[in-house]
Design a protein around this motif. Structure first.
Motif, short mmCIF file in Angstrom:
data_model
loop_
_atom_site.label_atom_id
_atom_site.label_comp_id
_atom_site.label_asym_id
_atom_site.label_seq_id
_atom_site.Cartn_x
_atom_site.Cartn_y
_atom_site.Cartn_z
N ASP A 197 19.76 -18.95 23.50
CA ASP A 197 21.15 -18.95 23.93
C ASP A 197 21.33 -19.56 25.31
O ASP A 197 22.35 -20.15 25.61
CB ASP A 197 21.72 -17.53 23.93
CG ASP A 197 21.77 -16.96 22.54
OD1 ASP A 197 21.76 -17.75 21.57
OD2 ASP A 197 21.84 -15.74 22.42
N PHE A 198 20.33 -19.40 26.17
CA PHE A 198 20.45 -19.90 27.54
C PHE A 198 20.26 -21.41 27.62
O PHE A 198 20.53 -22.00 28.65
CB PHE A 198 19.45 -19.19 28.46
CG PHE A 198 18.01 -19.41 28.08
CD1 PHE A 198 17.36 -18.52 27.26
CD2 PHE A 198 17.31 -20.50 28.56
CE1 PHE A 198 16.03 -18.72 26.91
CE2 PHE A 198 15.99 -20.71 28.22
CZ PHE A 198 15.35 -19.81 27.39
N LYS A 232 13.80 -9.33 25.74
CA LYS A 232 14.85 -10.22 26.29
C LYS A 232 14.66 -10.44 27.79
O LYS A 232 15.60 -10.37 28.57
CB LYS A 232 16.24 -9.68 25.97
CG LYS A 232 16.48 -9.58 24.49
CD LYS A 232 17.89 -9.16 24.17
CE LYS A 232 18.00 -8.84 22.72
NZ LYS A 232 18.52 -9.79 21.86
N GLN A 233 13.42 -10.73 28.18
CA GLN A 233 13.08 -10.99 29.57
C GLN A 233 12.62 -12.43 29.75
O GLN A 233 11.72 -12.72 30.54
CB GLN A 233 11.99 -10.02 30.03
CG GLN A 233 12.45 -8.58 30.04
CD GLN A 233 11.31 -7.63 30.36
OE1 GLN A 233 10.19 -7.80 29.90
NE2 GLN A 233 11.63 -6.63 31.14
N VAL A 234 13.25 -13.33 29.05
CA VAL A 234 12.97 -14.76 29.16
C VAL A 234 14.14 -15.38 29.90
O VAL A 234 15.29 -15.18 29.53
CB VAL A 234 12.81 -15.41 27.76
CG1 VAL A 234 12.56 -16.89 27.88
CG2 VAL A 234 11.69 -14.72 27.00
N TYR A 235 13.84 -16.09 30.97
CA TYR A 235 14.88 -16.61 31.84
C TYR A 235 14.80 -18.12 31.96
O TYR A 235 13.72 -18.70 32.00
CB TYR A 235 14.77 -15.99 33.24
CG TYR A 235 14.80 -14.49 33.21
CD1 TYR A 235 16.01 -13.82 33.08
CD2 TYR A 235 13.64 -13.74 33.28
CE1 TYR A 235 16.06 -12.44 33.04
CE2 TYR A 235 13.66 -12.37 33.24
CZ TYR A 235 14.87 -11.72 33.12
OH TYR A 235 14.92 -10.35 33.07
N ASN A 236 15.95 -18.74 32.04
CA ASN A 236 16.04 -20.17 32.26
C ASN A 236 15.99 -20.42 33.76
O ASN A 236 16.74 -19.79 34.51
CB ASN A 236 17.35 -20.70 31.67
CG ASN A 236 17.49 -22.18 31.84
OD1 ASN A 236 16.52 -22.91 31.85
ND2 ASN A 236 18.72 -22.63 31.96
N VAL A 237 15.11 -21.29 34.18
CA VAL A 237 15.02 -21.63 35.60
C VAL A 237 15.09 -23.14 35.76
O VAL A 237 14.74 -23.88 34.84
CB VAL A 237 13.73 -21.07 36.24
CG1 VAL A 237 13.75 -19.56 36.28
CG2 VAL A 237 12.50 -21.56 35.53
N ASN A 238 15.53 -23.60 36.90
CA ASN A 238 15.63 -25.02 37.19
C ASN A 238 14.66 -25.36 38.31
O ASN A 238 14.98 -25.19 39.48
CB ASN A 238 17.07 -25.37 37.59
CG ASN A 238 17.23 -26.84 37.87
OD1 ASN A 238 16.33 -27.64 37.65
ND2 ASN A 238 18.39 -27.21 38.37
#
Length: 64
Positions: A3-4, A34-40
């Motif tokens: 979703d992210f 649900k501890q997956v994060y989108n980072v840049n």
């Protein structure tokens, strides 16, 4: 779990996201919780290093 990720990113990088279809992906505890994060992190040098540190702090350090 994707979703992210933006629709444009998914269309532009289908091979990059192929790991999301592997059975092992859904077995990872971080994914299940649900501890997956989108980072840049695509900026190099000191600005990029600071961005990484900021993200790690934001997602890994629990503040009261």
């Amino acid at each position: 779990m994707t979703d992210f990720l933006t629709k444009d990113f998914k269309q532009a990088n289908p091979e990059f996201l192929s790991f999301l279809q592997k059975p092992i992906w859904s077995k990872l505890k971080a994914v299940q919780n649900k501890q997956v994060y989108n980072v840049n992190w695509n900026v190099g040098g000191p600005i990029g290093a600071n961005r990484i540190i900021d993200d790690l702090f934001k997602y890994l350090v629990k503040m009261p």
